[in-house]
Design a protein around this motif. Structure first.
Motif, PDB file in Angstrom:
ATOM      1  N   ASN A   1      25.255  91.756  14.030  1.00 36.07           N
ATOM      2  CA  ASN A   1      25.237  93.128  14.517  1.00 36.07           C
ATOM      3  C   ASN A   1      26.405  93.363  15.474  1.00 36.07           C
ATOM      4  N   PRO A   2      27.240  94.376  15.222  1.00 35.97           N
ATOM      5  CA  PRO A   2      28.429  94.577  16.051  1.00 35.97           C
ATOM      6  C   PRO A   2      28.136  95.232  17.397  1.00 35.97           C
ATOM      7  N   PHE A   3      26.912  95.726  17.588  1.00 35.64           N
ATOM      8  CA  PHE A   3      26.583  96.404  18.837  1.00 35.64           C
ATOM      9  C   PHE A   3      25.773  95.514  19.780  1.00 35.64           C
ATOM     10  N   THR A   4      24.796  94.775  19.240  1.00 36.68           N
ATOM     11  CA  THR A   4      24.010  93.864  20.073  1.00 36.68           C
ATOM     12  C   THR A   4      24.634  92.480  20.143  1.00 36.68           C
ATOM     13  N   TYR A   5      25.594  92.204  19.249  1.00 33.38           N
ATOM     14  CA  TYR A   5      26.300  90.921  19.198  1.00 33.38           C
ATOM     15  C   TYR A   5      25.402  89.755  18.809  1.00 33.38           C
ATOM     16  N   ASN A   6      24.279  90.045  18.144  1.00 32.50           N
ATOM     17  CA  ASN A   6      23.368  88.991  17.694  1.00 32.50           C
ATOM     18  C   ASN A   6      23.414  88.843  16.182  1.00 32.50           C
ATOM     19  N   VAL A   7      22.996  87.685  15.715  1.00 35.19           N
ATOM     20  CA  VAL A   7      22.844  87.472  14.277  1.00 35.19           C
ATOM     21  C   VAL A   7      21.566  88.163  13.815  1.00 35.19           C
ATOM     22  N   GLU A   8      21.709  89.070  12.850  1.00 37.66           N
ATOM     23  CA  GLU A   8      20.567  89.802  12.319  1.00 37.66           C
ATOM     24  C   GLU A   8      19.892  89.046  11.181  1.00 37.66           C
ATOM     25  N   LYS A   9      20.680  88.308  10.427  1.00 33.14           N
ATOM     26  CA  LYS A   9      20.142  87.628   9.250  1.00 33.14           C
ATOM     27  C   LYS A   9      20.927  86.360   8.993  1.00 33.14           C
ATOM     28  N   LEU A  10      20.225  85.355   8.530  1.00 35.72           N
ATOM     29  CA  LEU A  10      20.855  84.097   8.140  1.00 35.72           C
ATOM     30  C   LEU A  10      20.281  83.702   6.787  1.00 35.72           C
ATOM     31  N   GLU A  11      21.145  83.326   5.868  1.00 38.93           N
ATOM     32  CA  GLU A  11      20.706  82.903   4.541  1.00 38.93           C
ATOM     33  C   GLU A  11      21.414  81.614   4.169  1.00 38.93           C
ATOM     34  N   PHE A  12      20.676  80.652   3.613  1.00 38.96           N
ATOM     35  CA  PHE A  12      21.302  79.408   3.186  1.00 38.96           C
ATOM     36  C   PHE A  12      20.738  78.973   1.851  1.00 38.96           C
ATOM     37  N   SER A  13      21.494  78.161   1.144  1.00 38.05           N
ATOM     38  CA  SER A  13      21.070  77.652  -0.158  1.00 38.05           C
ATOM     39  C   SER A  13      21.284  76.158  -0.218  1.00 38.05           C
ATOM     40  N   ASN A  14      20.528  75.496  -1.108  1.00 36.11           N
ATOM     41  CA  ASN A  14      20.683  74.057  -1.276  1.00 36.11           C
ATOM     42  C   ASN A  14      21.178  73.742  -2.688  1.00 36.11           C
ATOM     43  N   ALA A  15      21.307  72.454  -2.997  1.00 29.42           N
ATOM     44  CA  ALA A  15      21.879  72.039  -4.270  1.00 29.42           C
ATOM     45  C   ALA A  15      20.989  72.379  -5.459  1.00 29.42           C
ATOM     46  N   LEU A  16      19.707  72.640  -5.216  1.00 28.14           N
ATOM     47  CA  LEU A  16      18.784  72.997  -6.291  1.00 28.14           C
ATOM     48  C   LEU A  16      18.813  74.484  -6.613  1.00 28.14           C
TER      49      LEU A  16
ATOM     50  N   THR B   1      13.050  84.319  19.681  1.00 23.88           N
ATOM     51  CA  THR B   1      13.318  85.342  18.684  1.00 23.88           C
ATOM     52  C   THR B   1      12.148  85.481  17.730  1.00 23.88           C
ATOM     53  N   TRP B   2      11.968  86.680  17.185  1.00 25.75           N
ATOM     54  CA  TRP B   2      10.982  86.915  16.137  1.00 25.75           C
ATOM     55  C   TRP B   2      11.695  86.800  14.799  1.00 25.75           C
ATOM     56  N   PHE B   3      11.012  86.254  13.799  1.00 25.00           N
ATOM     57  CA  PHE B   3      11.672  86.027  12.519  1.00 25.00           C
ATOM     58  C   PHE B   3      10.789  86.446  11.356  1.00 25.00           C
TER      59      PHE B   3
ATOM     60  N   SER C   1      16.069  82.805   3.541  1.00 29.30           N
ATOM     61  CA  SER C   1      16.677  83.783   4.438  1.00 29.30           C
ATOM     62  C   SER C   1      15.768  84.014   5.642  1.00 29.30           C
ATOM     63  N   PHE C   2      16.399  84.294   6.775  1.00 29.32           N
ATOM     64  CA  PHE C   2      15.703  84.633   8.003  1.00 29.32           C
ATOM     65  C   PHE C   2      16.267  85.941   8.533  1.00 29.32           C
ATOM     66  N   VAL C   3      15.398  86.875   8.863  1.00 30.41           N
ATOM     67  CA  VAL C   3      15.796  88.102   9.551  1.00 30.41           C
ATOM     68  C   VAL C   3      15.264  88.001  10.972  1.00 30.41           C
ATOM     69  N   PHE C   4      16.154  88.164  11.957  1.00 30.53           N
ATOM     70  CA  PHE C   4      15.797  87.988  13.355  1.00 30.53           C
ATOM     71  C   PHE C   4      15.722  89.333  14.067  1.00 30.53           C
ATOM     72  N   SER C   5      14.822  89.444  15.045  1.00 29.20           N
ATOM     73  CA  SER C   5      14.719  90.658  15.847  1.00 29.20           C
ATOM     74  C   SER C   5      14.181  90.311  17.228  1.00 29.20           C
TER      75      SER C   5
END
Length: 222
Positions: free
Chosen positions: A167-182, A44-46, A187-191
């Motif tokens: 994405n409801p059409f390609t069935y892939n995760v388009e973006k992932l975002e996470f946070s930590n205790a600080l 994947t490209w990110f 965030s990652f945008v995938f294509s």
């Protein structure tokens, strides 16, 4: 380098068809794990952005990432040009190679990931519904990307929450975002995700070029 950065794109999997009745988050994640088990690898490209608490903009980077079960990864950071680097894991240790500095740092994989929960989840070993509480971050709408929030059932310093945009059409995760205790967020945008891209084992190892300094870190030194 943030622990979870090495593993995030493992969530680039499928989503039930938009024409079907809207599932609940648990059903969606069951599909995610099922698809992961079937594919076992992907490319994947990110585009990545890391922000400090309260910042409107953060540090940005982009490149291509490969994953192969279990826990074999290769991140090739291509932009910005003056910050190129490679992050490679063979499932046991991690090489972080910075060509501009003629330096490679080597870590045990579990030390880089820090959290056992993170390791289990992104290695495809854990069971999402046992490790996380799932909910809709945004109510699903027909034809629109769906957003799921995952919160660890046990407190994790490196992972407070995960938010997946699907994405409801390609069935892939388009973006992932996470946070930590600080309060830092990444965030990652995938294509251009391609499932089932298998590589030979040597693709997930690293041999330092001549003249490159090797720094090995042992457990407890970081």
């Amino acid at each position: 380098m943030s622990a979870v950065v090495l593993t995030l794109a493992l969530l680039v999997w499928s989503w039930p068809a938009a024409s079907q009745p809207a599932p609940n988050p648990s059903e969606v994640m069951a599909k995610v794990q099922e698809k992961y088990d079937q594919a076992g690898s992907f490319k994947t490209w990110f585009r990545q952005e890391t922000r400090a608490p309260g910042a409107r903009q953060g540090d940005k980077a982009s490149g291509v990432m490969y994953f192969q079960k279990p826990s074999r990864m290769r991140w090739e950071y291509q932009s910005p040009p003056d910050q190129k680097k490679e992050v490679i894991s063979d499932g046991h240790q991690v090489w972080i190679y910075i060509p501009e500095d003629a330096l490679v740092m080597v870590y045990p994989l579990n030390q880089v990931l820090r959290s056992d929960l993170v390791l289990r989840f992104f290695s495809g070993i854990g069971e999402v519904q046992k490790d996380f509480t799932l909910s809709w971050e945004r109510p699903p709408e027909p034809g629109a990307s769906s957003v799921i929030k995952l919160v660890p059932r046990q407190p994790q310093a490196e992972l407070q929450s995960l938010i997946l945009t699907i994405n409801p059409f390609t069935y892939n995760v388009e973006k992932l975002e996470f946070s930590n205790a600080l309060g830092e967020t990444t965030s990652f945008v995938f294509s251009g995700t391609i499932l089932g891209v298998k590589q030979p084992p040597q693709f997930y190892t690293f041999t330092p070029p001549p003249g490159v300094q090797v720094v090995r870190e042992t457990p407890g030194t970081r």
